[in-house]
Design an enzyme around this catalytic site. Structure first.
Site, PDB file in Angstrom:
ATOM      1  N   LYS A 172       0.549  -1.139  -0.210  1.00 51.49           N
ATOM      2  CA  LYS A 172      -0.256   0.017  -0.163  1.00 51.49           C
ATOM      3  C   LYS A 172       0.677   1.265  -0.008  1.00 51.49           C
ATOM      4  O   LYS A 172       0.404   2.246   0.726  1.00 51.49           O
ATOM      5  CB  LYS A 172      -1.218  -0.292   1.503  1.00 51.49           C
ATOM      6  CG  LYS A 172      -1.914  -1.119   1.690  1.00 51.49           C
ATOM      7  CD  LYS A 172      -2.897  -1.915   0.440  1.00 51.49           C
ATOM      8  CE  LYS A 172      -3.627  -0.992  -0.629  1.00 51.49           C
ATOM      9  NZ  LYS A 172      -3.263  -2.141  -1.545  1.00 51.49           N
TER      10      LYS A 172
ATOM     11  N   HIS B  97       7.001  -7.663  -2.082  1.00 52.83           N
ATOM     12  CA  HIS B  97       6.853  -7.328  -0.889  1.00 52.83           C
ATOM     13  C   HIS B  97       7.594  -7.667   0.308  1.00 52.83           C
ATOM     14  O   HIS B  97       7.587  -7.421   1.812  1.00 52.83           O
ATOM     15  CB  HIS B  97       5.107  -7.231  -0.326  1.00 52.83           C
ATOM     16  CG  HIS B  97       4.694  -6.530  -1.245  1.00 52.83           C
ATOM     17  ND1 HIS B  97       4.400  -6.019  -1.448  1.00 52.83           N
ATOM     18  CD2 HIS B  97       2.829  -6.766  -1.457  1.00 52.83           C
ATOM     19  CE1 HIS B  97       3.153  -4.605  -1.973  1.00 52.83           C
ATOM     20  NE2 HIS B  97       2.345  -6.052  -2.284  1.00 52.83           N
TER      21      HIS B  97
ATOM     22  N   SER C 242      -4.711   3.463   3.543  1.00 46.42           N
ATOM     23  CA  SER C 242      -4.497   2.411   2.638  1.00 46.42           C
ATOM     24  C   SER C 242      -4.808   0.980   2.986  1.00 46.42           C
ATOM     25  O   SER C 242      -5.529  -0.023   1.974  1.00 46.42           O
ATOM     26  CB  SER C 242      -3.719   2.697   1.526  1.00 46.42           C
ATOM     27  OG  SER C 242      -3.971   1.890   0.426  1.00 46.42           O
TER      28      SER C 242
ATOM     29  N   TYR D 265       6.694   7.187  -1.433  1.00 48.20           N
ATOM     30  CA  TYR D 265       5.351   7.940  -2.434  1.00 48.20           C
ATOM     31  C   TYR D 265       5.272   9.170  -2.694  1.00 48.20           C
ATOM     32  O   TYR D 265       5.094   9.929  -3.427  1.00 48.20           O
ATOM     33  CB  TYR D 265       4.908   7.107  -1.555  1.00 48.20           C
ATOM     34  CG  TYR D 265       3.544   7.090  -2.018  1.00 48.20           C
ATOM     35  CD1 TYR D 265       2.592   6.597  -3.037  1.00 48.20           C
ATOM     36  CD2 TYR D 265       2.464   8.591  -1.848  1.00 48.20           C
ATOM     37  CE1 TYR D 265       1.797   6.702  -3.475  1.00 48.20           C
ATOM     38  CE2 TYR D 265       1.025   8.508  -2.549  1.00 48.20           C
ATOM     39  CZ  TYR D 265       0.846   7.489  -3.193  1.00 48.20           C
ATOM     40  OH  TYR D 265      -0.727   8.155  -3.556  1.00 48.20           O
TER      41      TYR D 265
ATOM     42  N   ARG E 204      -6.972   4.027  -5.402  1.00 49.14           N
ATOM     43  CA  ARG E 204      -8.477   4.355  -4.421  1.00 49.14           C
ATOM     44  C   ARG E 204      -8.794   6.012  -4.786  1.00 49.14           C
ATOM     45  O   ARG E 204      -9.640   6.034  -5.442  1.00 49.14           O
ATOM     46  CB  ARG E 204      -8.220   3.796  -2.836  1.00 49.14           C
ATOM     47  CG  ARG E 204      -9.678   4.100  -1.777  1.00 49.14           C
ATOM     48  CD  ARG E 204      -8.720   4.089  -0.935  1.00 49.14           C
ATOM     49  NE  ARG E 204      -7.823   4.418  -0.007  1.00 49.14           N
ATOM     50  CZ  ARG E 204      -8.311   5.445   0.609  1.00 49.14           C
ATOM     51  NH1 ARG E 204      -9.269   6.307   0.690  1.00 49.14           N
ATOM     52  NH2 ARG E 204      -6.998   6.453   0.942  1.00 49.14           N
ATOM     53  N   LYS E 205      -7.313   6.473  -3.670  1.00 44.35           N
ATOM     54  CA  LYS E 205      -7.629   8.685  -3.951  1.00 44.35           C
ATOM     55  C   LYS E 205      -5.961   8.615  -4.078  1.00 44.35           C
ATOM     56  O   LYS E 205      -6.321   9.336  -5.389  1.00 44.35           O
ATOM     57  CB  LYS E 205      -7.760   7.923  -2.434  1.00 44.35           C
ATOM     58  CG  LYS E 205      -9.214   9.105  -2.086  1.00 44.35           C
ATOM     59  CD  LYS E 205      -9.120  10.392  -0.980  1.00 44.35           C
ATOM     60  CE  LYS E 205     -10.744  10.353  -0.861  1.00 44.35           C
ATOM     61  NZ  LYS E 205     -10.881  11.198   1.125  1.00 44.35           N
ATOM     62  N   GLY E 206      -4.832   7.918  -3.788  1.00 44.59           N
ATOM     63  CA  GLY E 206      -3.748   8.036  -4.590  1.00 44.59           C
ATOM     64  C   GLY E 206      -3.325   9.800  -3.996  1.00 44.59           C
ATOM     65  O   GLY E 206      -2.800  10.159  -5.004  1.00 44.59           O
TER      66      GLY E 206
END
Ligand SMILES: Nc1ncnc2c1ncn2[C@@H]1O[C@H](COP(=O)(O)OS(=O)(=O)O)[C@@H](OP(=O)(O)O)[C@H]1O
Length: 321
Positions: A70, A130, A160, A216, A287-289
């Site tokens: 995530k 991962h 997330s 990120y 989803r939203k980022g």
């Protein structure tokens, strides 16, 4: 799927079966997790991961995209794939137009990345995981594979994770409070998150030529700089000509949240098990980022608690959020 599972079980040694029987397993997320080598793994994936550690044969020119879940795996896969294949495929015929990035870059030993299949791929391979370094074959570092690690501000990664597991869960919804306690305790898929981040952080300090550490948030705030750094690290730097003609900007916009999310394959498709049953909707990976979405879900107190935990766990390491 049942057949694949039984093959995996057959090839797993009696020794690992005996070990698995002794490992702690706990419920709480969408599927049970088992604690193996200080890392909580989805119990149904455990044998695969043991096979990865024992049987995956890294090649010196492999590039491994390692992420804490995530944290933007889908995004990193799209960026690294687009950067490294740009000399042979155009934006108009990119496989990413018809495949989700998760499918284009296989996970080592999971989700379409079975070890036999990986052996058939031409070099240089672009692969993903991962798993923390402690659960990967030591040969990855001894042969000198390049690793790009991506993590995310923990409050956003947690939110997330909570949304995703609720989507995947077939049982009662997981409450935010329960998920928060589990995450802060270190009990989450591939958790504790702080061990995951710190293991790769230390690797990146010890071997900066081979391990690149990304957040990120830094890709969000300065995508052009990160994409250029990533291309150099992957040994396919952008030429001056490419930079002048806007190729870097094109890569960034082609891989952006909006552009990938709006493709048909990501609106309606999904990862399938044998038999064609979808178990992950591609749309659930978009989803939203956003950076800072945690404020829309967590209380101020929760945010402060997580910040204190992060400060305590990363103190003295040089890693900060
Ligand atoms: N292209 C692009 N740009 C920016 N952000 C993106 C992109 N693609 C996916 N995302 C966001 O990344 C979150 C999903 O993380 P992962 O891809 O790591 O998921 S997974 O662990 O591999 O299942 C998830 O974050 P949240 O929206 O906060 O839930 C995705 O929306």
């Amino acid at each position: 799927m049942a057949q694949v599972e039984s093959e995996i079980k057959e090839s797993s040694t009696n020794e690992s079966e005996a070990l698995i029987a002794t490992l702690p397993t706990r419920e709480g997320w969408s599927t049970p997790l088992t604690l193996y080598n200080k890392c909580w793994l989805r119990s149904h994936m455990l044998r695969r991961f043991m096979l990865v550690r024992d049987n995956f044969k890294p090649r010196r020119d492999d590039i491994i995209l390692a992420t804490h879940p995530k944290s933007g795996t889908t995004w990193l896969k799209a960026l690294a794939f687009t950067i490294s294949t740009r000399s042979r495929c155009d934006f108009t015929d990119s496989p990413l137009l018809t495949n989700n990035p998760q499918r284009v870059v296989p996970f080592i030993g999971a989700m379409g990345g079975d070890l036999d299949f990986l052996e058939t791929l031409p070099s240089p391979r672009l692969l993903a995981t991962h798993l923390p370094p402690s659960l990967l074959p030591p040969a990855i570092s001894t042969v000198g594979c390049r690793v790009v690690y991506l993590c995310r501000e923990p409050k956003d990664a947690f939110v997330s994770r909570w949304h995703f597991d609720n989507k995947m869960s077939k049982g009662a919804p997981i409450t935010l409070d329960d998920a928060f306690s589990m995450f802060c305790e270190g009990f989450s898929p591939f958790g504790p998150f702080w061990d995951h981040y710190l293991q790769y952080w230390k690797e990146s300090l010890a071997r900066p030529q081979e391990v690149m550490f990304l957040k990120y948030e830094e890709i969000v705030s300065d995508p052009l700089t990160v994409v250029k750094k990533l291309a150099s690290f992957l040994d396919v730097p952008f030429t001056e000509e490419e930079e002048k003609s806007g190729v870097v900007d094109q890569v960034v916009s082609f891989c952006s949240f909006e552009s990938l999310r709006n493709l048909d394959v990501n609106k309606t498709g999904g990862a399938e098990r044998a038999g064609g049953k979808i178990f992950i909707q591609h749309s659930s990976l978009f989803r939203k980022g956003k950076v800072g979405d945690w404020v829309n879900h967590m209380s101020k107190e929760m945010g402060e608690k997580m910040d204190r935990l992060v400060e305590e766990k990363f103190r003295g390491s040089g890693l900060e959020f």
